[in-house]
Motif scaffolding. Structure first.
Motif, short mmCIF file in Angstrom:
data_model
loop_
_atom_site.label_atom_id
_atom_site.label_comp_id
_atom_site.label_asym_id
_atom_site.label_seq_id
_atom_site.Cartn_x
_atom_site.Cartn_y
_atom_site.Cartn_z
N MET A 1 0.74 -1.04 -0.09
CA MET A 1 0.23 -0.12 0.05
C MET A 1 1.01 1.39 -0.16
N THR A 2 0.50 2.13 -0.71
CA THR A 2 1.18 3.39 -0.88
C THR A 2 0.65 4.44 0.20
N THR A 3 1.67 5.15 0.75
CA THR A 3 1.18 5.95 1.81
C THR A 3 1.64 7.29 1.43
N LYS A 4 1.17 8.30 2.19
CA LYS A 4 1.22 9.79 2.05
C LYS A 4 1.63 10.47 3.23
N ASN A 5 2.59 11.32 3.42
CA ASN A 5 2.68 12.07 4.61
C ASN A 5 1.67 13.07 4.82
N ALA A 6 1.44 13.26 5.94
CA ALA A 6 0.41 14.47 6.31
C ALA A 6 0.68 14.93 7.55
N THR A 7 0.61 16.57 7.74
CA THR A 7 0.79 17.24 9.09
C THR A 7 -0.46 17.53 9.50
N ILE A 8 -0.93 17.22 10.54
CA ILE A 8 -2.38 17.50 10.91
C ILE A 8 -2.11 18.20 12.60
N ARG A 9 -3.09 18.90 12.85
CA ARG A 9 -3.10 19.35 14.24
C ARG A 9 -4.32 19.01 14.86
N LEU A 10 -4.26 18.34 16.11
CA LEU A 10 -5.41 17.85 16.71
C LEU A 10 -5.53 18.37 18.18
N PRO A 11 -6.84 18.62 18.42
CA PRO A 11 -6.95 19.19 19.81
C PRO A 11 -6.25 18.27 20.80
N GLU A 12 -5.91 18.66 21.86
CA GLU A 12 -5.13 17.79 22.73
C GLU A 12 -6.13 16.56 23.32
N GLU A 13 -7.46 16.94 23.54
CA GLU A 13 -8.30 16.03 24.00
C GLU A 13 -8.56 14.79 23.08
N ILE A 14 -8.50 15.05 21.72
CA ILE A 14 -8.41 14.04 20.64
C ILE A 14 -7.28 13.22 20.90
N ALA A 15 -6.25 13.77 20.83
CA ALA A 15 -4.90 13.22 20.59
C ALA A 15 -4.71 12.24 22.04
N GLU A 16 -5.36 12.64 23.27
CA GLU A 16 -5.12 11.62 24.24
C GLU A 16 -5.92 10.69 24.29
N GLN A 27 -0.90 5.72 14.07
CA GLN A 27 -1.61 4.31 14.13
C GLN A 27 -3.12 4.53 14.31
N ALA A 28 -3.32 5.15 15.55
CA ALA A 28 -4.57 5.34 15.89
C ALA A 28 -5.39 6.24 15.09
N ILE A 29 -4.88 7.08 14.30
CA ILE A 29 -5.65 7.96 13.24
C ILE A 29 -5.95 6.95 12.30
N ILE A 30 -5.05 6.11 11.62
CA ILE A 30 -5.40 5.31 10.76
C ILE A 30 -6.57 4.23 11.02
N GLU A 31 -6.45 3.82 12.22
CA GLU A 31 -7.34 2.88 12.48
C GLU A 31 -8.85 3.52 12.71
#
Length: 138
Positions: A1-16, A27-31
């Protein structure tokens, strides 16, 4: 599978929330995205054939220019209230010849993910300038 780099900003509560079980944010974002895609695919399939062409026309027309927020995204009662208001104030039930009792009963039988699928279809219609006559035959 080909992948693509991406830079994102997440609210801290979502990242936690994403990393609470020890997974990496990546991995959590992909899933999470894979899960959402599966849910949308299944939910969209579940609503296929539920509504008439006129009812899809009513829905598209009623959301023309309306912003769908996260608060209402999966809320059955909010969609019902929106449809009732569209009939009461804009007479869209008359325009599209929709039997509101039957139509609202169909909506009441749905669950949150199905409501999200309806909103996603409507957003896709307006964002991509789909042909209405083709789109309403779903």
């Amino acid at each position: 599978m080909t992948t693509k780099n991406a830079t994102i900003r997440l609210p801290e509560e979502i990242a936690e929330w994403l990393t609470e079980n020890g997974k990496s944010i990546n991995q959590a974002i992909i899933e999470s995205c894979q899960t959402l895609r599966r849910i949308r695919t299944v939910s969209t399939g579940e609503i296929r054939g539920v509504f008439t062409s006129a009812e899809w026309g009513f829905l598209a027309d009623s959301f023309n220019g309306t912003m769908i927020t996260d608060t209402f995204r999966c809320n059955v009662q909010a969609l019902i209230a929106h449809c009732e208001d569209s009939a009461k104030y804009e007479y869209l039930d008359k325009k599209w010849e929709v039997d509101m009792t039957k139509f609202l009963d169909k909506i009441k039988s749905l669950r949150g993910a199905n409501i999200d699928a309806i909103y996603a279809r409507i957003e896709d219609f307006w964002e991509n300038e789909r042909n209405l006559e083709e789109w309403i035959n779903f």
